[in-house]
Design an enzyme around this catalytic site. Structure first.
Site, mmCIF file in Angstrom:
data_model
loop_
_atom_site.group_PDB
_atom_site.id
_atom_site.type_symbol
_atom_site.label_atom_id
_atom_site.label_comp_id
_atom_site.label_asym_id
_atom_site.label_seq_id
_atom_site.Cartn_x
_atom_site.Cartn_y
_atom_site.Cartn_z
ATOM 1 N N LYS A 1 12.203 -11.670 11.216
ATOM 2 C CA LYS A 1 12.179 -10.485 10.359
ATOM 3 C C LYS A 1 13.069 -9.413 10.955
ATOM 4 C CE LYS A 1 8.438 -9.970 8.221
ATOM 5 N NZ LYS A 1 7.181 -9.695 7.568
ATOM 6 N N ASP B 1 -0.551 -2.057 3.434
ATOM 7 C CA ASP B 1 0.307 -2.629 2.383
ATOM 8 C C ASP B 1 -0.134 -4.058 2.070
ATOM 9 O OD1 ASP B 1 2.435 -2.608 0.542
ATOM 10 O OD2 ASP B 1 3.824 -3.478 1.989
ATOM 11 N N TYR C 1 9.822 -4.230 4.770
ATOM 12 C CA TYR C 1 10.435 -3.656 5.973
ATOM 13 C C TYR C 1 11.823 -4.189 6.282
ATOM 14 C CZ TYR C 1 5.627 -2.426 6.291
ATOM 15 O OH TYR C 1 4.396 -1.942 5.982
ATOM 16 N N GLY D 1 11.338 -8.244 2.355
ATOM 17 C CA GLY D 1 10.025 -7.627 2.321
ATOM 18 C C GLY D 1 10.112 -6.119 2.328
#
Length: 296
Positions: free
Chosen positions: A34, A130, A16, A14
């Protein structure tokens, strides 16, 4: 990390960092893990980033992907989210592959859930910055949940994703494209309108391939803005007096369905952020008449 979680597969890279599907060893729960990419991992994570991310743990709402844990060790930060398999991008691609259009009921439900998630966060002064179909997750009952809320401010939005893919411009509002440095929750409203339009059209509404192409695609539909339509726009850093002058198109010629839908997105696509409809006002729009409000 490996003691607590078993990584099952990489599910994405992604904005990030890398996202894994993982299993929590002691509960067997499947989660999305993540790994946040930091600009300079040697220096550790700024305290402000940690504070911002811990704030996100307080976001508890049925329309928002829950951040259940934040793990920080060896200068690496992992965020543990509930796992939802499908995102809106893949949902739309699947419908398209099957030659199906999205039903009107889904458009209304999704739009209401999207605005509800935004209103919940905006009222807490947290913006997304975003928003795009890839971070709107779709559960098996076709309810949506927003992912990555607040990470923009916490981690900073890079120009490129974890690989070198450029962060998409398609949902970026004109004030950012024109170089405005100050913005607020209205940036998310613009992005949401582009996403709602895409679900109805089954194609991106403004699929620009550069910042200037993005602006011109917007201008060709909404008309070229000037100071009389949007105060002070001609003084923005990237505004050029040489911009071609396009007249606005009647959105009813693009969206031939529900006129209330057209009215709602036209108010969400207002050029001047101060005049743009808020998520809160959007929820009381006629388009959602008769739909019960979504409680937390």
């Amino acid at each position: 990390m490996t003691e607590s979680f078993q990584k099952l597969e990489k599910i994405g890279e992604g904005t990030y960092g890398v996202v894994y599907k993982a299993r929590e060893r002691n509960t067997n729960r499947v989660v999305a893990l993540k790994k946040i990419r930091l600009e300079n991992e040697n220096e550790g994570i700024p305290a402000t980033t940690i504070r911002e991310i811990l704030l996100l743990k307080n976001l508890k709402h049925s329309t928002i992907v829950e951040l259940s844990d934040v793990i920080y060790n060896n200068n690496k930060m992992y965020l543990v989210f509930e796992y939802v398999e499908l995102d809106l991008r893949r949902y739309l691609d699947r419908m398209s592959d099957e030659g199906r259009l999205v039903e009107e009921g889904f458009v209304r439900k999704m739009s209401q859930q999207l605005l509800t998630a935004m209103e919940y966060c905006h009222s807490r002064n947290i913006f997304h910055r975003d928003l795009k179909p890839q971070n709107i997750l779709v559960d098996p009952k076709e309810n949506i949940k927003l992912a990555d809320f607040g990470l923009g401010r916490a981690a900073g939005i890079p120009l490129r994703t974890y690989t070198t893919e450029v962060v998409t411009l398609w949902y970026r509002p004109p004030e950012l494209l024109l170089g405005c440095k100050y913005y607020d929750a209205s940036v998310d409203v613009w992005s949401a309108a582009c996403i709602m339009a895409e679900v109805v059209l089954m194609r991106p509404f403004f699929p620009g391939d550069s910042e200037i192409d993005q602006l011109f695609r917007i201008f060709k539909v909404l008309g070229t803005p000037n100071n009389s339509r949007w105060s002070n726009v001609e003084n923005f850093p990237n505004y050029k007096v040489e911009f071609p002058v396009w007249d606005p198109v009647d959105l009813k010629t693009i969206f031939r369905g529900d006129p209330d839908f057209v009215d709602l997105i036209s108010k969400m696509l207002e050029y001047d952020p101060k005049m743009r409809m808020t998520a809160k006002n959007g929820l009381s729009h006629k388009y959602f008449e008769g739909m019960p409000l979504i409680m937390e």
